[in-house]
Design a protein around this motif. Structure first.
Motif, short mmCIF file in Angstrom:
data_model
loop_
_atom_site.label_atom_id
_atom_site.label_comp_id
_atom_site.label_asym_id
_atom_site.label_seq_id
_atom_site.Cartn_x
_atom_site.Cartn_y
_atom_site.Cartn_z
N PRO A 1 0.92 -1.11 -0.22
CA PRO A 1 -0.05 0.20 -0.09
C PRO A 1 0.96 1.22 0.09
CG PRO A 1 0.09 -0.85 2.10
CD PRO A 1 0.76 -1.93 1.29
N PRO A 2 0.20 2.31 -0.61
CA PRO A 2 -1.03 2.44 -0.87
C PRO A 2 -1.45 1.80 -2.16
CG PRO A 2 0.13 4.69 -1.34
CD PRO A 2 0.93 3.89 -0.67
N PHE A 3 -2.74 1.56 -2.47
CA PHE A 3 -3.10 1.07 -3.97
C PHE A 3 -3.64 2.17 -4.67
CE2 PHE A 3 -2.72 -2.42 -0.94
CZ PHE A 3 -2.01 -3.30 -1.77
N ARG A 4 -3.56 2.06 -6.00
CA ARG A 4 -4.10 2.98 -6.98
C ARG A 4 -5.74 3.14 -6.64
NH1 ARG A 4 0.20 5.13 -7.88
NH2 ARG A 4 1.94 4.27 -9.04
N ALA A 5 -6.41 2.15 -6.41
CA ALA A 5 -7.67 2.47 -6.03
C ALA A 5 -7.92 2.11 -4.51
CB ALA A 5 -8.80 1.40 -6.72
N GLU A 6 -8.34 3.38 -3.81
CA GLU A 6 -8.28 3.11 -2.34
C GLU A 6 -9.79 3.47 -1.74
OE1 GLU A 6 -6.35 2.76 0.37
OE2 GLU A 6 -4.44 2.21 -0.41
N HIS A 7 -10.25 3.18 -0.79
CA HIS A 7 -11.33 3.77 -0.10
C HIS A 7 -11.16 4.11 1.31
CE1 HIS A 7 -13.11 0.59 2.44
NE2 HIS A 7 -12.79 -0.36 1.37
N MET A 8 -11.60 4.95 2.03
CA MET A 8 -11.31 5.45 3.32
C MET A 8 -11.82 4.81 4.74
SD MET A 8 -9.75 8.23 2.72
CE MET A 8 -9.16 7.17 1.20
N GLY A 9 -12.37 3.46 4.27
CA GLY A 9 -12.49 2.52 5.39
C GLY A 9 -13.93 2.22 5.71
N ASN B 1 5.60 12.47 9.51
CA ASN B 1 6.31 11.43 9.09
C ASN B 1 5.35 10.17 8.85
OD1 ASN B 1 8.72 12.89 9.30
ND2 ASN B 1 9.12 11.91 11.21
N VAL B 2 4.52 10.37 7.81
CA VAL B 2 3.64 9.33 7.36
C VAL B 2 4.14 9.07 5.93
CG1 VAL B 2 1.95 9.76 9.08
CG2 VAL B 2 1.67 11.09 6.77
N HIS B 3 3.81 7.99 5.48
CA HIS B 3 3.84 7.57 3.90
C HIS B 3 2.73 8.30 2.83
CE1 HIS B 3 5.64 4.14 5.93
NE2 HIS B 3 6.84 4.45 5.56
N THR B 4 1.51 8.60 3.45
CA THR B 4 0.50 8.75 2.34
C THR B 4 -0.50 9.91 3.11
OG1 THR B 4 0.78 6.56 1.38
CG2 THR B 4 -1.17 7.91 1.25
N ASP C 1 8.26 -1.92 6.93
CA ASP C 1 7.25 -2.41 6.23
C ASP C 1 5.76 -2.16 6.87
OD1 ASP C 1 7.37 -4.15 8.44
OD2 ASP C 1 6.81 -5.87 7.44
N PHE C 2 5.80 -1.28 7.68
CA PHE C 2 4.30 -0.69 8.25
C PHE C 2 4.15 0.43 7.42
CE2 PHE C 2 1.98 -0.82 12.53
CZ PHE C 2 0.76 -0.59 11.71
N HIS C 3 2.91 0.51 6.55
CA HIS C 3 2.85 1.51 5.82
C HIS C 3 1.71 2.48 6.84
CE1 HIS C 3 -0.42 3.74 3.36
NE2 HIS C 3 0.60 4.12 2.71
#
Length: 408
Positions: free
Chosen positions: A9-17, A296-299, A261-263
């Protein structure tokens, strides 16, 4: 930052939960509330397992990789995590004087005639700590999703988690904790970070590799009304920018030393709630440079469904080692967006990422994904969409991703 660009992750198609709850789940919860029967007597756990299994399959059928529980085990998006920390006290009918009356949630929820806030608000009554025996709701949610997937796909499961500043921001200066618990925000934040690190470590040990923090509060820093209210409040210490800095540091302390490896991601939400309401508006310009570069987050999962979110210009501040998910599909309006117009919006976002990073548009697209702007059911009662509406919206996101990137 020390970590590298994280993808898939993240993936091209995501949704918020959150996804629309099925009626049988809502009926069981209603029975528990109205009659006082236990969760066991009502058969809640069996219904949760069944419905989460079904919603996981729905997501897989639609081509989604970062599957969630739909937040089916929660009644509100922030869940029960804070109630499970040692030292917290749940308030009921708390006096309005405890709250920042200019905070967007408080403005919307305060019972004006009674001058109280409803329940579901928590303070630290004593020192906060993490307990393996009590901190079970997130683990339970994770295991529900794991049960519905082959173990080879557990690494893509996404768990949503409330911001560590969720309850602090709504309270007046010094009211997020009792005087016996903490003498300052700095002391309080130190222990909040400790309990979040412990929670994340336990979830990682259980197999979680993908967490999304839901944070309406961070988006409220974009609100002129909130900023003016803060500045006019004589009880506040420091400036509103000092508060933003403190929250960014709080996040960074919570995420310190996470495995590579923790996104991690953050969803900036403008307060979508029952009936599709929103609580605040304002573009990202005023916080973008500091937020994108220092947090400091990835996305970053950003709402871009209408004019209240502003333009894509702030994306020029996105560093090369971070991703953005542009939430261009509304979860509040039933009308289905035009696919070609939405694809053009993604390309437009890429132009600003490219301009800021010096990359080509094609290179910038490698750090962009697409999603709805928020969850479909922030509260269990949902938004004014049907299940078919939800499927069409998620299907549209999947189509956009396929046609732009041709990959998950």
């Amino acid at each position: 930052m020390s970590f590298q660009l994280h993808s898939a992750p993240p993936f091209r198609a995501e949704h918020m939960g959150s996804l629309l709850r099925p009626q049988n789940l809502l009926e069981v919860r209603e029975r528990i509330r109205d009659t006082g029967v236990s969760e066991e007597e009502a058969g809640l756990h069996a219904v949760e397992k069944q419905t989460v299994g079904e919603v996981v399959q729905l997501q897989r059928d639609l081509g989604y990789k970062a599957v969630t529980s739909g937040e089916f085990n929660r009644t509100r998006f922030w869940g029960q995590m804070w109630d499970e920390f040692e030292g917290t006290v749940r308030l009921q009918d708390a006096e309005a004087s405890m709250f920042r009356l200019y905070h967007p949630d408080v403005v919307s929820l305060i019972e004006k005639d009674r001058k109280v806030m409803p329940g579901d608000s928590v303070i630290a009554g004593s020192k906060l700590s993490w307990s393996a025996e009590k901190s079970v709701s997130n683990l339970h949610e994770l295991r529900l999703v794991q049960q519905a997937l082959p173990e080879s796909e557990w690494g893509t499961i996404k768990l949503t988690m409330i911001t560590p500043a969720w309850f602090h921001m709504r309270y007046k200066q010094g009211k997020a904790y009792s005087p016996e618990a903490y003498a300052s925000d700095a002391e309080y934040f130190r222990d909040v970070a400790q309990v979040y690190r412990a929670e994340l470590a336990a979830l990682y040990a259980a197999g979680l590799r993908n967490v999304q923090f839901d944070d309406p509060g961070m988006a409220y820093f974009c609100s002129t009304a909130f900023r003016q209210g803060w500045e006019a409040d004589p009880d506040n210490l420091g400036t509103v920018e000092d508060l933003l800095d403190a929250y960014i540091q709080l996040y960074n302390d919570c995420l310190r030393d996470l495995p590579a490896d923790f996104h991690t991601g953050i969803h900036l939400c403008r307060g979508n709630f029952i009936g599709g309401r929103h609580f605040a508006e304002g573009s990202y310009d005023i916080i973008a440079q500091k937020l994108f570069q220092d947090l400091n987050v990835h996305t970053f999962y950003l709402e871009y469904d209408n004019e209240r979110s502003g333009g894509f210009e702030p994306l020029r501040y996105l560093p090369k080692n971070k991703n953005v998910v542009v939430g261009i599909i509304s979860t509040k309006l039933r009308a289905l967006e035009d696919k070609e117009a939405m694809k053009e919006r993604v390309y437009r976002a890429a132009e600003f990422v490219s301009a800021g990073s010096g990359e080509s548009r094609e290179e910038a697209l490698n750090r962009i994904c697409v999603s709805p702007q928020c969850g479909f059911s922030t509260h269990e009662s949902g938004y004014p969409l049907s299940l078919e509406d939800e499927k069409k919206k998620l299907g549209l996101v999947r189509e956009i991703a396929d046609e732009i990137w041709g990959q998950p």
